[in-house]
Design an enzyme around this catalytic site. Structure first.
Site, mmCIF file in Angstrom:
data_model
loop_
_atom_site.group_PDB
_atom_site.id
_atom_site.type_symbol
_atom_site.label_atom_id
_atom_site.label_comp_id
_atom_site.label_asym_id
_atom_site.label_seq_id
_atom_site.Cartn_x
_atom_site.Cartn_y
_atom_site.Cartn_z
ATOM 1 N N ASN A 8 26.678 62.763 51.503
ATOM 2 C CA ASN A 8 26.101 62.599 50.164
ATOM 3 C C ASN A 8 24.989 61.563 50.266
ATOM 4 O O ASN A 8 25.250 60.371 50.297
ATOM 5 C CB ASN A 8 27.190 62.148 49.175
ATOM 6 N N LYS A 10 22.901 60.771 48.116
ATOM 7 C CA LYS A 10 22.593 60.156 46.808
ATOM 8 C C LYS A 10 21.071 60.136 46.604
ATOM 9 O O LYS A 10 20.416 61.090 47.009
ATOM 10 C CB LYS A 10 23.192 58.749 46.719
ATOM 11 N N HIS A 98 30.532 63.786 40.377
ATOM 12 C CA HIS A 98 30.588 62.546 41.170
ATOM 13 C C HIS A 98 30.804 61.354 40.225
ATOM 14 O O HIS A 98 30.239 61.325 39.124
ATOM 15 C CB HIS A 98 29.298 62.370 41.971
ATOM 16 N N GLU A 172 38.061 61.019 45.624
ATOM 17 C CA GLU A 172 37.282 59.815 45.864
ATOM 18 C C GLU A 172 37.709 58.723 44.886
ATOM 19 O O GLU A 172 37.178 58.652 43.765
ATOM 20 C CB GLU A 172 35.790 60.094 45.626
ATOM 21 N N SER A 218 34.049 54.897 51.363
ATOM 22 C CA SER A 218 33.831 53.962 52.482
ATOM 23 C C SER A 218 34.244 54.544 53.838
ATOM 24 O O SER A 218 34.744 53.823 54.699
ATOM 25 C CB SER A 218 34.559 52.643 52.229
ATOM 26 N N GLY A 239 29.178 58.856 51.921
ATOM 27 C CA GLY A 239 27.983 58.379 51.223
ATOM 28 C C GLY A 239 27.138 57.502 52.137
ATOM 29 O O GLY A 239 26.387 57.993 52.978
HETATM 30 C C1 PEP Z 1 30.247 58.849 47.741
HETATM 31 O O1 PEP Z 1 29.373 58.322 47.062
HETATM 32 O O2 PEP Z 1 30.586 60.023 47.539
HETATM 33 C C2 PEP Z 1 30.863 58.047 48.794
HETATM 34 C C3 PEP Z 1 31.987 58.458 49.310
HETATM 35 O O3 PEP Z 1 30.201 56.905 49.140
HETATM 36 P P1 PEP Z 1 30.600 55.891 50.312
HETATM 37 O O4 PEP Z 1 30.928 56.709 51.539
HETATM 38 O O5 PEP Z 1 29.347 55.070 50.516
HETATM 39 O O6 PEP Z 1 31.752 55.102 49.844
#
Ligand code: PEP
Length: 258
Positions: A8, A10, A98, A172, A218, A239
């Site tokens: 992702n 973003k 999301h 998530e 994370s 992410g």
């Molecule tokens: C996300 O935004 O879907 C995500 C999992 O972010 P991160 O891996 O940075 O926690």
């Protein structure tokens, strides 16, 4: 079972040149086995990346979509993108719900439900994100997720038929997403419990479609193994780490479990 790893991106990177370079790093990976790699890129990069993806096995996802599929001449939704536009461009997946859109852009479960229905009708595969904002207890988290799933999937698949593999649930926990204050990944044990809960909850509702359930929050090359070694956790939504060289390492680890 093959795992799926979804990047992702973003609202990044800031230029098409950088998007090309970033995509190229992932596209270089050899011997993907059955590991499925999906890159969810900003809308404006999708066309170029779809062309680049033809030489690799990487699939593309949009990060959002509107709930309308207006006919030619319709479409009074300035600035929005329809499921048919994505499908016609060659996009395979779309992320819906999301937590950043739920929180920062006030997206409701009702809007999410309409987006899923319109996307399913257009033939897109949906990655539905669910997750509790705080983890007080696993029991409370399960209750929260149950309500989200009930509302987000209302009428599905009874009224709107899904094809096999047309729905992925990304669990998530919001507090685990790296950009949130004091974020830390969930423990693989708790993520596994939540994954099993989601699967059991959806089983009678989705007949034998068995949506894949993946973990996000994370994820990095340092912790992904803990999640993927459980058969029930069928992949990860990544992410922050998907914008760094760590993503290639993550994919290489996923290959071992596919
Ligand atoms: C996300 O935004 O879907 C995500 C999992 O972010 P991160 O891996 O940075 O926690």
């Amino acid at each position: 079972m093959p795992k799926i790893i979804i990047a992702n991106w973003k609202m990044a990177p800031p230029s098409l040149q950088e998007a090309k370079k970033l995509f190229g790093e992932t596209a270089k990976i050899k011997n993907l086995n059955d590991t499925e790699i999906v890159v969810a890129a900003p809308f404006i990069y999708l066309e170029l990346l779809i062309n680049l993806s033809k030489k690799s096995k990487i699939k593309l996802a949009a990060q959002d979509v509107l709930w309308e599929n207006p006919p030619v001449g319709g479409g009074a939704y300035t600035g929005e993108i329809s499921p048919n536009m994505l499908k016609n461009l060659g996009v395979e997946y779309v992320i819906i719900g999301h937590s950043e859109r739920r929180q920062n852009l006030k997206e409701t479960d009702e809007m999410i439900n309409k987006k899923i229905i319109a996307s399913v009708k257009a033939g897109l595969k949906v990655i539905l994100c669910v997750g509790e904002p705080k983890r007080n207890s696993i029991k409370q988290a399960k209750n929260y997720i149950k309500k989200q799933l009930e509302k987000d999937l209302k009428g599905i698949p009874n009224n709107y038929k899904l094809k096999t593999n047309q729905l992925i649930i990304a669990y998530e926990p919001v507090w685990a997403i790296s950009t949130n204050k004091n974020a830390k990944p969930d423990t693989p044990e708790n993520a596994l419990q939540m994954t099993k809960f989601i699967k059991n909850f959806l089983k009678p509702k989705t007949y034998n479609l068995k949506p894949k359930v993946i973990y996000g929050g994370s994820v990095s090359s340092k912790n992904i193994e803990g999640f993927l070694r459980h058969e029930e956790i069928e992949g990860a939504l990544v992410g922050g780490a998907s914008l760094t060289s760590d993503f290639v390492k993550i994919i290489k680890i996923a290959q071992k479990y596919s």
